[in-house]
Design an enzyme around this catalytic site. Structure first.
Site, PDB file in Angstrom:
ATOM      1  N   GLU A  32      37.579   1.035  41.911  1.00  0.00           N
ATOM      2  CA  GLU A  32      38.784   0.229  41.871  1.00  0.00           C
ATOM      3  C   GLU A  32      39.797   0.906  42.794  1.00  0.00           C
ATOM      4  OE1 GLU A  32      40.909   0.105  38.160  1.00  0.00           O
ATOM      5  OE2 GLU A  32      42.060  -1.668  38.737  1.00  0.00           O
ATOM      6  N   ARG A 259      28.235  10.675  33.676  1.00  0.00           N
ATOM      7  CA  ARG A 259      29.153  11.043  34.746  1.00  0.00           C
ATOM      8  C   ARG A 259      29.233  12.562  34.829  1.00  0.00           C
ATOM      9  NH1 ARG A 259      34.258   8.219  32.770  1.00  0.00           N
ATOM     10  NH2 ARG A 259      34.540   8.178  35.005  1.00  0.00           N
ATOM     11  N   LYS A 269      41.360   9.972  35.488  1.00  0.00           N
ATOM     12  CA  LYS A 269      42.422   9.489  36.361  1.00  0.00           C
ATOM     13  C   LYS A 269      43.790   9.767  35.750  1.00  0.00           C
ATOM     14  CE  LYS A 269      41.214   5.777  38.658  1.00  0.00           C
ATOM     15  NZ  LYS A 269      40.868   4.366  38.885  1.00  0.00           N
TER      16      LYS A 269
END
Length: 559
Positions: A32, A259, A269
């Site tokens: 994104e 991950r 983030k």
RNA sequence: UGGCCGGUAGUUCAACUGGUAGAACGUCGGACUUUGGCUCCGGAUGUUGCAGGUUCGAGUCCUGCCCGGCCAGCCA
């Protein structure tokens, strides 16, 4: 020795063998555009691009720009740059989920026509409250049984902008009692009267992740859609949408992998944003950050990051990798590629009393640029009667196992001569300020003709030829291996000493020619990256393995 | 609290899909060395989460339990 295939490559191989996609393999990297890439993303980038390449397939860069809030073109550009820096070339131009907004909308009308989606008038709180929870089924919306015609007209009105933000949503009609909460009539479109960085104000309804992702995969012809473990539960929804749509080709499948997590840092983030906005770090490219921009500024070679990602493999177990492992890949790569130079970070003056200053004020010594890479050649380093050596390389009262210089001791100067310390000058506080030494003129080739040995070789810089520089030393950003473990605030373990600036380092003159961004090895100290913006500012990429430091650490901890 | 996914050396991954557990990094010791770097050689560490069961044989299959992660955004 080849590593066995991971479960994803095994699956791809099985699909190829079974002819599932007629041997075609296509992947995608779908960030994104609302933030910067970090090393965790690098794992996904490597996986997607490499799996495709290994199978003669293509991997696209697709921006998942379904939510106009916070997304913008600058992030998209930064992400594309970081991928290129890592060494990957996406197939064709970058694509966007927003490229498919019209297609998605037509498909939404299709689902409505099939009676598989409906417009809901309930607000967000109501929808949330009626979703039920893990042990109780949800409550069906009063709007759930609207006619196809009414739904179609309402959906068209939504698209036409006849409603305010949040006034209506389009929901898939699945099962409000489903054990998987994501299947309880998930939202497909929400109304947001916000301009989108690519489609401008063409749309005021935006698809949710679930409604956009699998469909984008299908439109592009993706075969293996790789994502992280937290999307595991979404797979059921991913498949549901695809099963109920007239797909143009083969159906993509989603596979989830763990991950990447690293010790002594944070990857989320939100936490990274906090570090930047609270001024705990100096921007998104702060060399202490795990962002690709940070690592790049720090001097991490992209090859090392790729090798690291290949080494850690891919699995479904959530774990934390030791940052030391990453660093070992950085060292291994830099050892082969970085040129050696000499730099003194904490200078201590050495005066050579028997240097023939009148005959030879300065002698140019030849030094090897990289013993691991002979073609890198040699350079000349000036040698004079007054030198800087590292303060750590001298001790007045050396403990056991300290092999370096001390009163009465002899060491070798790298690319120079044997040097003996005869006298020590201290100031009124007892601090050592100067060493009075003699050199052995017969040891110019690094050996003593009489066969006597030295235990250590130390680096040095000629005082009158030294170039001044600023050197930034970095340590772990967080003191805890896993910041925020047991529910505490990760910031509690922020390391205030993660950064140290040395303003008056003394460098050999050759270092003045270092290119912006170039990484060199300061002999015996570590690898240092020349800043790409500020001349004569060096960032310590990573230190060398340091046995003496280990001995000291052990001494501190143990006995 | 329900569902799903996991649990193998300190860490991350292997174990040809039932045949008595390996690698890398780290660590320890040695060799070599004009970087206490690099390179090379060697050592140590595991009741494979726990308990049962099936089997000649289980890390691999079954059952139960324990622990961890994810899911109740109109974020992705």
């Amino acid at each position: 020795m080849h590593r066995p295939l991971d479960f994803i490559r095994e699956r791809v191989q099985a699909d190829n063998a079974a002819g599932t996609y007629a041997g075609r393999v296509q992947t995608r990297f779908p960030p994104e555009p609302n933030g910067f890439l970090h090393i965790g993303h690098a794992k996904a980038v490597c996986l997607n691009f490499e799996v495709a390449a290994e199978n003669g397939g293509a991997c696209r860069l697709r921006f998942d720009d379904t939510n106009p809030e916070g997304e913008d073109a600058a992030y998209a550009q930064a992400i594309a740059d970081d991928i290129a820096w890592l060494g990957f070339e996406p197939d064709g131009r970058a694509v966007h989920a927003s490229d498919y907004f019209e297609h998605l909308y037509q498909w939404a009308e299709h689902l409505v026509s099939e009676g598989l989606a409906y417009v809901d008038d309930q607000d967000a709180e109501t929808i949330s409250a009626t979703r039920g929870d893990f042990s109780t089924p949800g409550v069906e919306s009063p709007c759930r049984d609207r006619s196809v015609e009414e739904n179609l007209s309402l959906l068209r009105d939504m698209r036409a902008g006849r409603y305010d933000n949040g006034e209506k949503v389009l929901r898939a009609k699945i099962d409000m009692a489903h054990p998987n909460m994501l299947m309880r009539d998930p939202v497909m479109y929400r109304i947001r009267h916000i301009p989108h960085f690519r489609t401008g104000d063409a749309w005021c309804i935006y698809p949710t992740y679930d409604w956009a992702h699998g469909q984008s995969d299908a439109i592009e012809g993706v075969t293996h859609s790789l994502c992280s473990l937290e999307f595991d539960a979404h797979r059921q929804l991913y498949d549901w949408f695809l099963e109920h749509l007239p797909l143009p080709g083969d159906r993509p499948r989603q596979y989830e992998f763990a991950r990447l997590n690293l010790t002594h840092t944070v990857m989320s983030k939100r936490k990274l944003i906090t570090l930047v906005t609270d001024g705990l770090v100096d921007g998104w490219d702060d060399p202490r950050l795990p962002t690709l921009r940070g690592l790049r500024r720090r001097g991490y070679p992209p090859e090392a990051i790729r090798e690291f990602c290949a080494h850690i493999g891919v699995a479904r177990v959530n774990g934390v990798h030791e940052i030391e492992l990453l660093e070992s890949f950085v060292r291994t790569h830099l050892n082969r590629t970085a040129q050696r130079r000499m730099a003194v970070l904490r200078p201590l003056e050495v005066f050579i009393t028997n240097w023939p200053r009148w005959d030879r004020p300065v002698e140019h010594r030849s030094a090897v640029n990289n013993p691991e890479d002979p073609p890198a050649g040699n350079r000349l380093v000036p040698f004079t009667e007054r030198l800087w050596i590292e303060r750590d390389d001298f001790m007045l009262d050396p403990p056991r196992k300290f092999y370096r210089l001390a009163p009465g001791r002899e060491v070798r100067l790298r690319a120079g001569y044997f040097l003996r310390c005869n006298d020590v000058e201290t100031d009124s506080d007892g601090k050592v300020v100067r060493l009075w030494c003699t050199y052995d003129p017969d040891t110019g080739d690094g050996q003593a003709p009489d066969g006597r040995k030295v235990r250590a070789t130390i680096h040095w810089v000629a005082a009158d030829h030294a170039v001044d520089a600023t050197v930034a030393l970095y340590d772990r950003l967080f003191t805890d291996p896993v910041p925020g473990a047991d529910g505490r605030d990760p910031l509690e373990s922020y390391n205030p000493d993660s950064w140290e600036l040395i303003a008056d380092a003394k460098l050999e003159p050759e270092l003045a020619k270092t290119a912006p961004g170039e990484v060199v090895q300061f002999e015996r100290l570590g690898y240092f990256a020349h800043d790409s913006g500020t001349p004569m500012l060096f960032h310590r990429t990573v230190g060398l393995r340091d046995e003496w430091a280990n001995i000291q650490k052990r001494r501190q901890q143990g006995s």
